[in-house]
Structure formats: structure tokens, C-alpha cells
Design a protein around this motif. Structure first.
Motif, mmCIF file in Angstrom:
data_model
loop_
_atom_site.group_PDB
_atom_site.id
_atom_site.type_symbol
_atom_site.label_atom_id
_atom_site.label_comp_id
_atom_site.label_asym_id
_atom_site.label_seq_id
_atom_site.Cartn_x
_atom_site.Cartn_y
_atom_site.Cartn_z
ATOM 1 N N THR A 58 79.662 48.619 -88.690
ATOM 2 C CA THR A 58 79.227 48.008 -89.258
ATOM 3 C C THR A 58 79.781 47.842 -90.977
ATOM 4 O O THR A 58 81.122 48.575 -91.218
ATOM 5 C CB THR A 58 77.267 47.759 -90.019
ATOM 6 O OG1 THR A 58 76.954 46.732 -90.865
ATOM 7 C CG2 THR A 58 77.545 49.302 -89.945
ATOM 8 N N HIS A 95 69.735 46.786 -90.016
ATOM 9 C CA HIS A 95 69.782 46.150 -90.829
ATOM 10 C C HIS A 95 68.799 45.412 -90.661
ATOM 11 O O HIS A 95 68.276 45.165 -89.588
ATOM 12 C CB HIS A 95 70.902 45.377 -90.521
ATOM 13 C CG HIS A 95 72.358 45.981 -90.115
ATOM 14 N ND1 HIS A 95 72.261 46.408 -89.108
ATOM 15 C CD2 HIS A 95 72.911 45.724 -90.635
ATOM 16 C CE1 HIS A 95 73.882 47.225 -88.983
ATOM 17 N NE2 HIS A 95 74.608 46.309 -90.596
ATOM 18 N N GLN A 114 79.814 39.243 -89.063
ATOM 19 C CA GLN A 114 79.230 39.976 -90.178
ATOM 20 C C GLN A 114 80.161 39.375 -91.777
ATOM 21 O O GLN A 114 81.509 39.196 -91.525
ATOM 22 C CB GLN A 114 78.614 41.323 -90.233
ATOM 23 C CG GLN A 114 78.591 42.256 -89.314
ATOM 24 C CD GLN A 114 78.639 43.541 -89.299
ATOM 25 O OE1 GLN A 114 78.998 44.267 -90.008
ATOM 26 N NE2 GLN A 114 78.511 43.977 -88.016
#
Length: 269
Positions: A58, A95, A114
Motif C-alpha cells: 500500500t 484500509h 490506489q
């Protein structure tokens, strides 16, 4: 059972300027289905069904180290997920957010993109770096014998509107002007801000300020170094050079029970 044991690689630790990233969905569940200790990490928005998803990697900074989490969007070809909060539940990063209206949802293994809120990340990075600049400025003043020799770095918070750096020891209220002048001097030099991964031994001996506990993993201890002035163990995001901080303003110095709190903010120039 919600898979909280799969590690999420925090790309922002090494690629802090990355604002878009393609990954897969490892898992996705309604927030209400998480174990109680994981649910307690979040404050979901009212009047909506919140979900929590994980990915193998991420770019979203998870709240921690005095820095708030990133926000942004995760999209597939059919669905859009608005990320409200990101929390650490080691080794996973969670998340939490909500989907756009409609029935579209992600599937496990689905490829998504993302995208972080770049302006918010930039502000958080400016504030976080500015906190270290204040710490270094005060350490320089101690070395120059312009502040008491027993001043020691403490904890800090880098939230917009309430940022501060604490020190063990008493900093005179009259020192505010000297601190501001030294901060201005450092920022005017536009020093580089670099990220390193050091051994724990090197971090403890070479860093300017080291708390009793700090995180070390397979990469070592993550350290932010500002020019040749000093360095701190740090897991947050930062600007690339001090000019990006803008104007760093020392708002005040408060003292209580042997601890000095220096509040500050960043302003556009």
C-alpha cells in the motif's frame, strides 16, 4: 476469520513520493465483521456501511508516529472505495472506508488502483519534517550553550492545527525567538531530507534523538536525516528538502512538570 496475519508492505516507507499504485485485494469485509480489537481501531463515518480491506502492498500511510493516516481512493473497473482511515494491525495495514452508491464491490484477488489525497499527504509531510527541524534547532542551541544542557528529545504530534514537539527539561519561554531564528536558518539552507535504514546499534549511537522504544524490522531502523545537522528514527512521510516545508512557525513554549512543549505550524510562503 478475517486474515490479519498477512503482512502489508508499506511502500510509503521507501517510496514516499508515490501517489498511485496498482495492487490486488487480499481481503474485504464489513467493519462490523472484524474482531472487536480490530473494530476498535476505527471511527467509522455515520449513516454508512463501512468496509475494511487489505492489500499485499500500500501507498497509504497508516496512522502512527504522531502522523495521521492518508486518505484517498481505491478503484477497480466497476467500483470506487473512499479510504477514510488506515490503521496498523501488525503485520497487516487495514484500509477502512465506504463504497460509492450502488451494489458494486471488490472481489478478493481483484486488481485495483490506489490513489492517495496528494494535498493532504503533502501537508502531513511538511508538518512532520518541520517537527524534526524544530528538534534539531533546539539540539543545536543546546550544543551552543544557549539552552540548558539537560534538554532531551521527547514525544511529538504532527497533526494539522495541533502540532507540537516535547522535550524533557525546561526550555525558558524567553527562548522562543532564538528557536524561531535557528529554525529559519535551517530552513533557509534548503537542506536535503533523506531516508535511511540503519542497524539498531547505529541508530542508537548516531541519531540526534532516540526514544527508549522504536521500531526495527528486517530492513533495520528507518531514519530520517536532514542535511548533516542530525537524524531521528521515524516511520512517517517527509518532504525532499526543507524549502518544501514553507514557513515553519514556532507558536509557543509551555512548561509543565519538567516537560517543555513547543507548538508549531507550517505556513505557505
Amino acid at each position: 476469520m478475517f486474515p490479519l496475519t498477512q503482512r502489508t508492505v508499506p511502500l510509503y516507507q521507501k517510496e514516499g513520493q508515490l501517489c498511485r499504485h496498482t495492487s490486488q485485494i487480499t481481503s474485504i469485509h464489513p467493519l462490523s465483521c472484524l474482531p472487536e480489537d480490530a473494530r476498535a481501531l476505527f471511527k467509522p463515518p455515520p449513516d454508512s456501511t463501512s468496509y475494511v480491506l487489505t492489500t499485499p502492498s500500500t501507498i497509504f500511510h497508516a496512522q502512527g508516529g504522531g502522523q495521521p493516516s492518508d486518505t484517498g481512493i481505491i478503484k477497480s473497473k466497476d467500483a470506487t472505495f473512499h479510504v477514510h482511515q488506515v490503521r496498523k494491525n501488525e503485520p497487516a495495514l487495514l484500509h477502512m472506508g465506504v463504497f460509492d452508491g450502488g451494489n458494486a464491490r471488490f472481489q478478493d484477488g481483484e486488481e485495483v488502483e490506489q490513489s492517495i489525497n496528494v494535498e493532504k499527504r503533502r501537508l502531513h509531510s511538511r508538518i512532520h519534517t518541520a517537527g524534526h527541524v524544530i528538534g534539531l534547532a533546539i539540539n543545536v542551541l543546546v550544543r551552543e550553550a544557549r539552552l540548558p544542557s539537560n534538554i532531551v528529545d521527547g514525544k511529538a504530534s504532527h497533526y494539522p492545527g495541533s502540532a507540537f514537539v516535547e522535550f524533557l527539561g525546561l526550555i525558558p519561554g524567553t527562548a522562543k525567538a532564538d528557536i524561531q531564528a535557528k529554525v529559519d536558518e535551517l530552513v533557509s539552507q534548503d537542506l536535503d531530507v533523506k531516508i535511511h535504514f540503519w542497524t539498531e546499534a547505529k541508530a542508537r549511537t548516531d541519531c540526534t534523538g532516540v526514544l527508549e522504544s522504536f521500531k526495527s524490522d528486517e530492513d533495520g531502523v528507518r531514519v530520517v536525516e536532514i542535511g548533516d545537522v542530525g537524524s531521528y528514527p521515524c516511520g512517517g512521510t517527509h518532504v525532499l528538502n526543507l524549502s518544501e516545508c514553507g514557513k515553519v512557525v514556532v507558536r509557543g513554549v509551555k512548561r509543565q512538570k519538567g516537560v517543555s512543549k513547543v507548538s508549531y505550524e507550517v505556513q505557505d510562503t
